[in-house]
Design a protein around this motif. Sequence first.
Motif, PDB file in Angstrom:
ATOM      1  N   TRP A   1      51.359  51.204  63.337  1.00  0.00           N
ATOM      2  CA  TRP A   1      51.446  51.483  61.900  1.00  0.00           C
ATOM      3  C   TRP A   1      51.157  50.234  61.067  1.00  0.00           C
ATOM      4  N   LYS A   2      51.429  49.051  61.666  1.00  0.00           N
ATOM      5  CA  LYS A   2      51.194  47.806  60.939  1.00  0.00           C
ATOM      6  C   LYS A   2      49.703  47.590  60.673  1.00  0.00           C
ATOM      7  N   VAL A   3      48.878  47.951  61.677  1.00  0.00           N
ATOM      8  CA  VAL A   3      47.427  47.822  61.506  1.00  0.00           C
ATOM      9  C   VAL A   3      46.937  48.761  60.408  1.00  0.00           C
ATOM     10  N   ALA A   4      47.425  50.012  60.463  1.00  0.00           N
ATOM     11  CA  ALA A   4      47.020  50.994  59.444  1.00  0.00           C
ATOM     12  C   ALA A   4      47.477  50.552  58.062  1.00  0.00           C
ATOM     13  N   TYR A   5      48.682  50.003  57.980  1.00  0.00           N
ATOM     14  CA  TYR A   5      49.218  49.553  56.694  1.00  0.00           C
ATOM     15  C   TYR A   5      48.401  48.374  56.154  1.00  0.00           C
ATOM     16  N   ALA A   6      48.024  47.460  57.064  1.00  0.00           N
ATOM     17  CA  ALA A   6      47.220  46.307  56.645  1.00  0.00           C
ATOM     18  C   ALA A   6      45.857  46.760  56.112  1.00  0.00           C
ATOM     19  N   ASP A   7      45.266  47.747  56.782  1.00  0.00           N
ATOM     20  CA  ASP A   7      43.984  48.283  56.303  1.00  0.00           C
ATOM     21  C   ASP A   7      44.148  48.918  54.929  1.00  0.00           C
ATOM     22  N   PHE A   8      45.250  49.623  54.746  1.00  0.00           N
ATOM     23  CA  PHE A   8      45.504  50.272  53.455  1.00  0.00           C
ATOM     24  C   PHE A   8      45.651  49.241  52.340  1.00  0.00           C
ATOM     25  N   VAL A   9      46.414  48.179  52.612  1.00  0.00           N
ATOM     26  CA  VAL A   9      46.611  47.129  51.610  1.00  0.00           C
ATOM     27  C   VAL A   9      45.289  46.447  51.272  1.00  0.00           C
ATOM     28  N   THR A  10      44.482  46.195  52.303  1.00  0.00           N
ATOM     29  CA  THR A  10      43.176  45.568  52.067  1.00  0.00           C
ATOM     30  C   THR A  10      42.290  46.443  51.191  1.00  0.00           C
ATOM     31  N   ALA A  11      42.273  47.747  51.483  1.00  0.00           N
ATOM     32  CA  ALA A  11      41.477  48.679  50.689  1.00  0.00           C
ATOM     33  C   ALA A  11      41.951  48.708  49.244  1.00  0.00           C
ATOM     34  N   MET A  12      43.261  48.692  49.032  1.00  0.00           N
ATOM     35  CA  MET A  12      43.803  48.703  47.675  1.00  0.00           C
ATOM     36  C   MET A  12      43.444  47.427  46.927  1.00  0.00           C
ATOM     37  N   MET A  13      43.486  46.292  47.616  1.00  0.00           N
ATOM     38  CA  MET A  13      43.101  45.032  46.983  1.00  0.00           C
ATOM     39  C   MET A  13      41.641  45.066  46.554  1.00  0.00           C
ATOM     40  N   ALA A  14      40.786  45.593  47.435  1.00  0.00           N
ATOM     41  CA  ALA A  14      39.372  45.687  47.103  1.00  0.00           C
ATOM     42  C   ALA A  14      39.155  46.614  45.920  1.00  0.00           C
ATOM     43  N   PHE A  15      39.912  47.712  45.881  1.00  0.00           N
ATOM     44  CA  PHE A  15      39.791  48.680  44.789  1.00  0.00           C
ATOM     45  C   PHE A  15      40.164  48.053  43.449  1.00  0.00           C
ATOM     46  N   PHE A  16      41.304  47.351  43.414  1.00  0.00           N
ATOM     47  CA  PHE A  16      41.745  46.730  42.162  1.00  0.00           C
ATOM     48  C   PHE A  16      40.841  45.574  41.758  1.00  0.00           C
ATOM     49  N   LEU A  17      40.273  44.879  42.751  1.00  0.00           N
ATOM     50  CA  LEU A  17      39.302  43.830  42.432  1.00  0.00           C
ATOM     51  C   LEU A  17      38.068  44.434  41.785  1.00  0.00           C
ATOM     52  N   LEU A  18      37.612  45.579  42.294  1.00  0.00           N
ATOM     53  CA  LEU A  18      36.468  46.275  41.703  1.00  0.00           C
ATOM     54  C   LEU A  18      36.760  46.689  40.276  1.00  0.00           C
ATOM     55  N   LEU A  19      37.971  47.225  40.033  1.00  0.00           N
ATOM     56  CA  LEU A  19      38.343  47.617  38.674  1.00  0.00           C
ATOM     57  C   LEU A  19      38.347  46.422  37.737  1.00  0.00           C
ATOM     58  N   TRP A  20      38.835  45.290  38.238  1.00  0.00           N
ATOM     59  CA  TRP A  20      38.872  44.082  37.409  1.00  0.00           C
ATOM     60  C   TRP A  20      37.462  43.612  37.066  1.00  0.00           C
ATOM     61  N   VAL A  21      36.563  43.619  38.063  1.00  0.00           N
ATOM     62  CA  VAL A  21      35.183  43.199  37.833  1.00  0.00           C
ATOM     63  C   VAL A  21      34.503  44.111  36.826  1.00  0.00           C
ATOM     64  N   LEU A  22      34.697  45.421  36.980  1.00  0.00           N
ATOM     65  CA  LEU A  22      34.086  46.377  36.054  1.00  0.00           C
ATOM     66  C   LEU A  22      34.612  46.188  34.639  1.00  0.00           C
ATOM     67  N   ASN A  23      35.874  45.811  34.519  1.00  0.00           N
ATOM     68  CA  ASN A  23      36.451  45.593  33.199  1.00  0.00           C
ATOM     69  C   ASN A  23      35.855  44.371  32.519  1.00  0.00           C
ATOM     70  N   MET A  24      35.352  43.423  33.326  1.00  0.00           N
ATOM     71  CA  MET A  24      34.774  42.199  32.788  1.00  0.00           C
ATOM     72  C   MET A  24      33.291  42.342  32.449  1.00  0.00           C
ATOM     73  N   VAL A  25      32.662  43.412  32.935  1.00  0.00           N
ATOM     74  CA  VAL A  25      31.219  43.597  32.720  1.00  0.00           C
ATOM     75  C   VAL A  25      30.973  44.198  31.345  1.00  0.00           C
ATOM     76  N   PRO A  26      30.020  43.653  30.560  1.00  0.00           N
ATOM     77  CA  PRO A  26      29.705  44.210  29.247  1.00  0.00           C
ATOM     78  C   PRO A  26      29.224  45.660  29.362  1.00  0.00           C
ATOM     79  N   PRO A  27      29.493  46.483  28.337  1.00  0.00           N
ATOM     80  CA  PRO A  27      29.072  47.894  28.367  1.00  0.00           C
ATOM     81  C   PRO A  27      27.579  48.066  28.593  1.00  0.00           C
ATOM     82  N   GLU A  28      26.774  47.149  28.032  1.00  0.00           N
ATOM     83  CA  GLU A  28      25.325  47.287  28.183  1.00  0.00           C
ATOM     84  C   GLU A  28      24.913  47.131  29.640  1.00  0.00           C
ATOM     85  N   THR A  29      25.573  46.169  30.327  1.00  0.00           N
ATOM     86  CA  THR A  29      25.254  45.968  31.738  1.00  0.00           C
ATOM     87  C   THR A  29      25.694  47.156  32.572  1.00  0.00           C
TER      88      THR A  29
END
Length: 234
Positions: free
Chosen positions: A5-33
Amino acid sequence: MSGAWKVAYADFVTAMMAFFLLLWVLNMVPPETKAGLAAYFSGERNFDSSATSPISNNPFIQNTDKIDARDLKITEVERSHYAIAQKIKQMLMADAVPQNSSGISADDVGVQLRVNSDIMFKPGSISLQPEGLKILDDVLKIMKEYNLYLVVRGHADGSESQAFGSPWELSGARAASVLHFLADHGVKPTRLRGVAYGETRPLKPGISEESRAVNRRVEFFFHRPEVMSYSVVY
């Protein structure tokens, strides 16, 4: 098994980090881009010869007036593409070329201008119309202002190519006519290329005169020198 379960949990946490990083990057991108990216992944920002979107339907071109070419948030390549697209858009609007006879599109390689052959040339010939000369004058200005290479793609159909033997010869002769004009007016031939497609890349099925008229066209593909060998250039 007790630690699986620890491996599965680690994968889940990694996926969530990547997801929130993507949201942060998209929030920083200008609307035109964002609009440009959306157009890219929807297939509207490409140079596929089947693309027929006029100026008003191309998100990349729509946003050229909203972007400051000095904006530090865009790359040098994007900056040059937006500047060139602005020039072409202004050129078409100033000369009042019908939108159904022209189009602009762009991707990460360069910017393309499409003009109907009936606007540029006299029927079945390589003789330039006054409108065609205006367009070539503007293309010449772009080539002199920017360090670009240009591929001219000729397209023709069998209904107007009798005097040349086939659409291949007519489309090639028209592309060559454009290249001669530019070279004769100061553009180095090493920056120019021509391609003859004849009727092999229609925009619409050539089952009517209206469709065939749309398919008869010349495409000006402005691109950076370092991508000269890319297959997408041709």
